[in-house]
Design an enzyme around this catalytic site. Structure first.
Site, PDB file in Angstrom:
ATOM      1  N   HIS A 156       6.244   6.097  11.081  1.00  0.00           N
ATOM      2  CA  HIS A 156       7.497   5.340  10.945  1.00  0.00           C
ATOM      3  C   HIS A 156       8.720   6.249  10.836  1.00  0.00           C
ATOM      4  O   HIS A 156       9.841   5.784  11.046  1.00  0.00           O
ATOM      5  CB  HIS A 156       7.473   4.509   9.657  1.00  0.00           C
ATOM      6  CG  HIS A 156       6.748   3.194   9.738  1.00  0.00           C
ATOM      7  ND1 HIS A 156       6.956   2.286  10.744  1.00  0.00           N
ATOM      8  CD2 HIS A 156       5.855   2.616   8.894  1.00  0.00           C
ATOM      9  CE1 HIS A 156       6.208   1.197  10.506  1.00  0.00           C
ATOM     10  NE2 HIS A 156       5.524   1.381   9.393  1.00  0.00           N
TER      11      HIS A 156
ATOM     12  N   HIS B 284       0.168   6.499   9.022  1.00  0.00           N
ATOM     13  CA  HIS B 284       0.967   5.311   9.342  1.00  0.00           C
ATOM     14  C   HIS B 284       2.427   5.500   8.901  1.00  0.00           C
ATOM     15  O   HIS B 284       3.359   5.284   9.680  1.00  0.00           O
ATOM     16  CB  HIS B 284       0.336   4.103   8.631  1.00  0.00           C
ATOM     17  CG  HIS B 284       1.071   2.813   8.808  1.00  0.00           C
ATOM     18  ND1 HIS B 284       0.619   1.814   9.636  1.00  0.00           N
ATOM     19  CD2 HIS B 284       2.229   2.358   8.257  1.00  0.00           C
ATOM     20  CE1 HIS B 284       1.469   0.802   9.585  1.00  0.00           C
ATOM     21  NE2 HIS B 284       2.451   1.100   8.747  1.00  0.00           N
ATOM     22  N   GLU B 285       2.609   5.918   7.678  1.00  0.00           N
ATOM     23  CA  GLU B 285       3.983   6.025   7.169  1.00  0.00           C
ATOM     24  C   GLU B 285       4.749   7.154   7.856  1.00  0.00           C
ATOM     25  O   GLU B 285       5.939   7.019   8.138  1.00  0.00           O
ATOM     26  CB  GLU B 285       3.989   6.205   5.641  1.00  0.00           C
ATOM     27  CG  GLU B 285       3.247   5.116   4.849  1.00  0.00           C
ATOM     28  CD  GLU B 285       3.611   3.677   5.212  1.00  0.00           C
ATOM     29  OE1 GLU B 285       4.716   3.454   5.739  1.00  0.00           O
ATOM     30  OE2 GLU B 285       2.767   2.785   4.989  1.00  0.00           O
TER      31      GLU B 285
ATOM     32  N   GLU C 299       5.620  -2.473  12.929  1.00  0.00           N
ATOM     33  CA  GLU C 299       4.354  -2.336  12.195  1.00  0.00           C
ATOM     34  C   GLU C 299       3.159  -2.199  13.145  1.00  0.00           C
ATOM     35  O   GLU C 299       2.211  -1.462  12.860  1.00  0.00           O
ATOM     36  CB  GLU C 299       4.147  -3.517  11.245  1.00  0.00           C
ATOM     37  CG  GLU C 299       5.136  -3.536  10.077  1.00  0.00           C
ATOM     38  CD  GLU C 299       5.117  -2.263   9.222  1.00  0.00           C
ATOM     39  OE1 GLU C 299       4.196  -1.433   9.348  1.00  0.00           O
ATOM     40  OE2 GLU C 299       6.057  -2.087   8.413  1.00  0.00           O
TER      41      GLU C 299
ATOM     42  N   GLY D  18       0.840  -1.196   0.000  1.00  0.00           N
ATOM     43  CA  GLY D  18       0.000   0.000   0.000  1.00  0.00           C
ATOM     44  C   GLY D  18       0.872   1.241   0.000  1.00  0.00           C
ATOM     45  O   GLY D  18       0.629   2.200  -0.728  1.00  0.00           O
ATOM     46  N   ALA D  19       1.922   1.200   0.852  1.00  0.00           N
ATOM     47  CA  ALA D  19       2.839   2.328   0.963  1.00  0.00           C
ATOM     48  C   ALA D  19       4.102   1.858   1.665  1.00  0.00           C
ATOM     49  O   ALA D  19       4.089   0.827   2.328  1.00  0.00           O
ATOM     50  CB  ALA D  19       2.199   3.449   1.782  1.00  0.00           C
TER      51      ALA D  19
HETATM   52  N1  BES Z   1       6.560  -1.117   5.722  1.00  0.00           N
HETATM   53  C1  BES Z   1       5.259  -1.309   5.184  1.00  0.00           C
HETATM   54  C2  BES Z   1       5.244  -1.655   3.717  1.00  0.00           C
HETATM   55  C3  BES Z   1       5.647  -3.069   3.392  1.00  0.00           C
HETATM   56  C4  BES Z   1       4.759  -4.108   3.608  1.00  0.00           C
HETATM   57  C5  BES Z   1       6.879  -3.347   2.858  1.00  0.00           C
HETATM   58  C6  BES Z   1       5.135  -5.404   3.305  1.00  0.00           C
HETATM   59  C7  BES Z   1       7.271  -4.636   2.571  1.00  0.00           C
HETATM   60  C8  BES Z   1       6.383  -5.672   2.790  1.00  0.00           C
HETATM   61  C9  BES Z   1       4.409  -0.050   5.389  1.00  0.00           C
HETATM   62  O1  BES Z   1       4.714   0.719   6.492  1.00  0.00           O
HETATM   63  C10 BES Z   1       3.000  -0.530   5.595  1.00  0.00           C
HETATM   64  O2  BES Z   1       2.730  -1.093   6.600  1.00  0.00           O
HETATM   65  N2  BES Z   1       2.148  -0.320   4.615  1.00  0.00           N
HETATM   66  C11 BES Z   1       0.800  -0.801   4.645  1.00  0.00           C
HETATM   67  C12 BES Z   1      -0.175   0.321   4.778  1.00  0.00           C
HETATM   68  C13 BES Z   1      -0.410   0.725   6.189  1.00  0.00           C
HETATM   69  C14 BES Z   1      -1.418   1.829   6.280  1.00  0.00           C
HETATM   70  C15 BES Z   1      -0.854  -0.409   7.056  1.00  0.00           C
HETATM   71  C16 BES Z   1       0.533  -1.531   3.347  1.00  0.00           C
HETATM   72  O3  BES Z   1       1.391  -1.506   2.472  1.00  0.00           O
HETATM   73  O4  BES Z   1      -0.508  -2.164   3.231  1.00  0.00           O
HETATM   74 ZN    ZN Z   2       4.135   0.117   8.360  1.00  0.00          ZN
END
Ligand code: BES
Ligand code: ZN
Length: 969
Positions: A393, A389-390, A412, A353-354
């Site tokens: 971090h 969320h981002e 996370e 997602g991000a």
């Molecule tokens: N660090 C993650 C992105 C990620 C997820 C990288 C899996 C590698 C593998 C990021 O901070 C994240 O958690 N993104 C979520 C969105 C968030 C609002 C929960 C996502 O990508 O769904």
């Molecule tokens: Zn995250």
């Protein structure tokens, strides 16, 4: 390229007992991939994220002998800084490939004498220098030994360099490499994304490093504790913009290998982990703002996207919320934003997602861009929460980083908790903090109540291979992590929690930690706050939540004040409980209410005890786990249940809204676990005809959705529909009235969601006025495609219902609109709705499109098949399709494992017959040779769940149908 992870007997599962046979248990849960909330869908409970089960793999093998057969880096070398130059080519070369070239010089310190350099490198073609893959020099007078041999160790993703002598401890060296890589469309490492604008194909070079893909962009010590300073230079085509983690220092036009290019050099980064790096070259545009941080410094904030998206104002909303959120986090963490700028960019192709790259956050378009004319309230909230969320971090995770991936849950889980605080600050009228109950607590309860769950924390030695690292990104890490941290913050109180947090961040800034470091700093904050009295240390209280899987159901008997706790398992029939270091008891904080008044918090520390104030008399009811701040379910003696039901039926508003949702969810799940009788669960839905709030309705819909999935192909579906229709009609009428016959939008944020639920459910249960309404809106749009009369909030459900009721004309129209869409959220809604048709040939055609990247982007492929599978007519087609194409899907789309287990779950969600069970088992057998990965794990779980469904339907169907029949008279 097979991207799925793999457990084969020949692979070295490292960290086993020396020379002995070993039994390894690999536990995998499906990963939270794009956690888009699935509001506006036909099946609101279909959240697309569930768990796969634990599988024990017995394997006999000896420990690998050589250091390069281990997946972890040795501790002899430690990087200090890198100098990296990359040059992505945005046109194909003579071989028809997109490539990038690069050079990297890493300066490192030798900590222990060694004659071996191991550095990560994956899928890079290294240029030989004097016949070797790298050149080694000594700095500050160090004399480097010569290179004896060098090679790439493909399995462990290492460049191995053997030396003729030893590097000396305390000395500094530099390793230089030159390399070429493919700029593939695989969404990993340095990759490419494509889109067309004004009829022209445009290529973006972009990156995704987390967790283990930085090594696919340049040779590096690719572990989160190997922090270093990065000096980055990008060469790029004239007229394009280059972005990276830091500000650009200089941009000059030059020529390189005879090409006219631009060179952009960036300021050196702070000391940081490789997984947070980002490099992007595009011709994107941006909107910009500046924020004054707590030190009164001016911070540059920019949102980047396709030119058209920016000119349409799609980046404005994200820009508007970023400033306030950064200020909020600076206060909350009591630490200023650590960098000099903040860029956020929306990419047409993005797997997750991000991603929180430090200073340059990358997003899927739907998670960053918002168009107020076209996007819905849900799309807006998605942007708010993902940005929150981002940004969270940027401090927690980036400034202070967990040492190894086994502690990913803290990173996370933390961001998944505080995202609600950040979002609430930016949008205070939304009451968004309530939603954690639905999107995290209830969601993860469903997973953590399975025998196949696992504890939040895993041992460092258990997580080694990239596939094992990817498995950590699962619902348990995200949502249970968020839920237990929220509980901790609630019993410590927010100021104490924030004080501990700030002290942790200050102590470990630019360094690495393990999760207990946070407990230590919270404990210090507790000690300095005499008002906070805990039954034990933060460490001892939290261990029980972190080191044992699952959660308790707390039972209160109000006749005698007895409280007990027991590990809650959804299907106690089919399982043998695994041992736990704490015998499945927890220290449970109990916030509760008696006579409608909140009482003093109680701690349940034993398996059973008496707390006499919890006795009640007369018609007085007790309500336990206020605000659901504790991570547990609640059961009562029958008398208290009756009093609560009575209160719901007479004046439900006396019970706080979150607890109304909780009562429903607890009752349904206690019934699934055979702890209370199913009729009691059903009776909690009786009062719904009076309920107007979103949270309880959503909770009810999700639980009833299980019944729908089990019954929608059987004889009892009519009775179920009749009852639901009776309950939803008043809500439908309520919204019709307050929106002046659907001409206005409800004011409240949650009311807007509930309006969507009302329409979706009313149409689904056959409320005629609803069907007429959706069809006529869609017809009007088809007559004049340039003017869409459907309110953005209602588009998903209206499109879906109109396409379900329509034929090829409606389908082709929607497909055309999808192809022309320039707003990603609009495309996503159409993509979902196209799966709603009831025509098998259209569904089959759509399934074919899903695996053709020219029709459906690779990032959306498995989600599209899952959409078809959630349609009752599409389910068998999708199942046949997945069976026929399994090996192709596995090799081309197996990647990010997440979507893979989600796909299996989506396809098998309705399975509840012996025949389906047999087919599943057959499928597993037939494909044993293709490869397993998370697909097989999900498959195992699907088999377990199908067996449970068969039992559940046999035991409950008749009884439930009878109840619905008598209630709908
Ligand atoms: N660090 C993650 C992105 C990620 C997820 C990288 C899996 C590698 C593998 C990021 O901070 C994240 O958690 N993104 C979520 C969105 C968030 C609002 C929960 C996502 O990508 O769904
Ligand atoms: Zn995250």
């Amino acid at each position: 390229m097979a991207k799925g992870f793999y457990v084969s007997k020949s692979l070295g599962l490292v960290g086993l007992v020396t020379g002995a046979a070993a039994l390894v248990t690999i536990v995998a849960l499906s990963v939270v991939y794009d956690r888009e909330k699935t509001r506006n869908t036909k099946s609101p409970a279909d959240d697309g994220v569930t768990a796969t089960m634990a599988v024990s793999i017995s394997t006999t093998q000896s420990v690998p002998k050589d250091p390069w057969d281990h997946y972890r880096l040795p501790d002899a070398l430690s990087p200090v800084s890198y100098n990296i130059t990359l040059w992505p080519r945005l046109q194909v070369n003579q071989d028809g490939l997109y490539i990038f070239t690069g050079q990297s010089a890493v300066v490192f310190e030798c900590k222990k004498p060694t004659d071996l350099i191991l550095i990560h490198s994956n899928k890079l073609n290294l240029t030989l220098i004097n016949g070797r893959h790298a050149r080694l020099t000594g700095l500050g007078g160090a004399t480097p030994p010569t290179i004896k041999d060098s090679w790439l160790q493909v399995e462990t993703e290492f460049l191995v360099i053997q030396l003729n002598g030893k590097l000396s401890a305390g000395k500094i060296y530099m390793l230089f490499t030159e390399f070429k890589g493919e700029l593939a469309d695989d969404l990993e490492g340095f990759y490419r994304s494509e889109y067309t604008e004004d009829g022209v194909l445009k290529v973006v070079a972009t990156s995704q490093m987390q967790p283990t893909y930085a090594r696919k962009a340049f040779p590096c010590f690719d572990e989160p504790a190997m922090k270093a300073v990065f000096h980055i230079t990008l060469f790029h085509d004239r007229g394009t913009v280059a972005l990276s983690n830091g500000r650009d220092l200089e941009t000059i036009n030059t020529t390189k290998d005879g090409f006219e290019v631009t060179m952009t050099r960036f300021e050196p980064t702070e000391r940081m982990s490789t997984y947070l790096l980002a490099f992007i070259v595009s011709d994107f545009d941006h909107v910009t703002g500046s924020v004054e941080n707590i030190d009164s410094n001016c911070l540059q904030v920019r949102i980047w996207a396709r030119r058209k998206a920016v000119s349409e104002g799609q980046g404005d909303y994200a820009l508007n919320v970023t400033g306030p959120m950064l200020r909020f986090y600076e206060k909350y963490y009591n630490t200023s934003y650590p960098l000099s700028k903040s860029d956020q960019i929306a990419l047409p192709d993005f797997n997750a997602g991000a991603m929180e790259n430090w200073g340059l956050i990358t997003y899927r378009e739907t998670a960053l861009l918002f168009d107020s004319e076209i996007s819905s309230v849900g799309n807006k909230e998605r942007v708010t929460t993902v940005v929150a969320h981002e940004l969270a971090h940027m401090w927690f995770g980036n400034l202070v980083t967990l040492r190894w991936w086994n502690d990913l849950w803290l990173n996370e889980g933390f961001a998944s908790y505080v995202e609600y605080l950040g979002a609430d600050y930016a949008e205070p009228t939304w009451n968004i903090k309530e939603q954690i109950i639905l999107y995290d607590v209830h969601k993860v309860f469903a997973v953590d109540a399975l025998a196949s769950s696992h504890p939040l924390s895993r041992k460092e030695e258990e997580v080694n291979r990239p596939a094992e690292i990817s498995e950590m990104f699962n619902t348990i890490s995200y949502s249970k992590g968020a839920a237990v941290l929220r509980m901790l913050s609630e019993f410590l109180t927010e100021p104490v929690f924030a004080r501990g947090l700030s002290s942790y961040l200050n102590k470990f800034a630019f360094n690495n930690t393990v999760y207990t470091d946070l407990w230590d700093h919270l404990q210090k904050a507790v000690i300095s706050t005499p008002e906070i009295r805990l039954p034990d240390t933060v460490h001892n209280i939290m261990n029980r939540w972190v080191l044992q899987m699952g959660f308790p159901v707390v039972t209160i008997d109000t006749t005698n004040g007895k409280i007990t706790q027991k590990h809650f398992l959804l299907d106690p029939d089919s399982v043998v409980e695994r041992p736990s270091p704490y015998n499945y008891t927890w220290f449970v904080p109990i916030k509760w209410m008696k006579g409608g008044v909140e009482q003093e918090q109680h701690w349940l520390l034993q398996r059973a005890e008496h707390h006499l104030p919890m006795r009640t008399s007369g018609s007085e009811w007790l309500l336990v786990n206020l605000k659901m701040s504790g991570y547990y379910r609640v059961n009562y003696n029958l008398e208290n249940w009756e009093r609560l039901l009575n209160q719901l039926n007479t004046d439900h508003l006396v019970i706080p809204v979150i607890n109304r949702a909780q009562i429903l969810d607890d009752a349904f799940n206690l019934a699934r676990a055979k702890i209370v009788n199913t009729t009691l669960a059903l009776r909690t839905t009786r009062y719904l005809y009076q309920e107007r709030d979103y949270i309880p309705w959503e909770s009810a819909i999700r639980n009833l959705n299980y019944y729908i999935l089990m019954f929608d192909r059987g004889p009892g579906y009519g009775a179920l529909q009749a009852y639901l229709k009776k309950q939803i009609t008043p809500l439908f009428e309520h919204f019709r009235t307050i929106t002046a016959n659907w001409t206005k939008v409800p004011v409240g944020h949650n009311d807007q969601y509930n309006q969507i639920n009302a329409i979706s459910f009313a149409c689904m249960t056959g409320v005629e006025a609803c069907r007429v309404l959706t069809r006529s809106w869609f017809r009007e749009w088809m007559r004049n495609p340039h003017r869409n009369p459907i309110h953005p909030n209602l588009k998903s459900t209206v499109y879906c219902n109109a396409i379900a009721a329509g034929g090829v004309e409606e389908w082709d129209f929607a497909w055309m609109m999808l192809k022309n869409a320039t707003v990603a959220t609009e495309a996503a809604k159409l993509r979902g709705a196209l799966a709603c048709t009831k025509a098998p040939w259209l569904l089959n055609r759509y399934l074919e499109y899903s695996l053709d990247p020219a029709q459906i982007r690779k990032q959306d492929a498995t989600a599209t098949i899952s959409n078809v599978a959630s349609n009752v007519v599409g389910m068998p087609l999708a199942w046949a399709f997945v069976r026929a194409r399994w090996s192709y899907i596995f090799s081309e789309y197996g990647g990010g494992s997440f979507s893979f287990s989600n796909l299996i779950n989506a396809v098998t969600r309705r399975f509840s017959t012996e025949f389906e069970l047999k087919q599943l088992k057959q499928f597993k057998e037939d494909n044993a040779h293709v490869g397993s990965g998370s697909g097989t794990l999900a498959l195992e779980q699907a088999i377990e769940k199908t067996s449970a469904n068969i039992r559940w339907v046999a035991e409950n169907q008749q009884h439930i149908i009878n109840w619905f029949t008598s209630e709908s008279r």
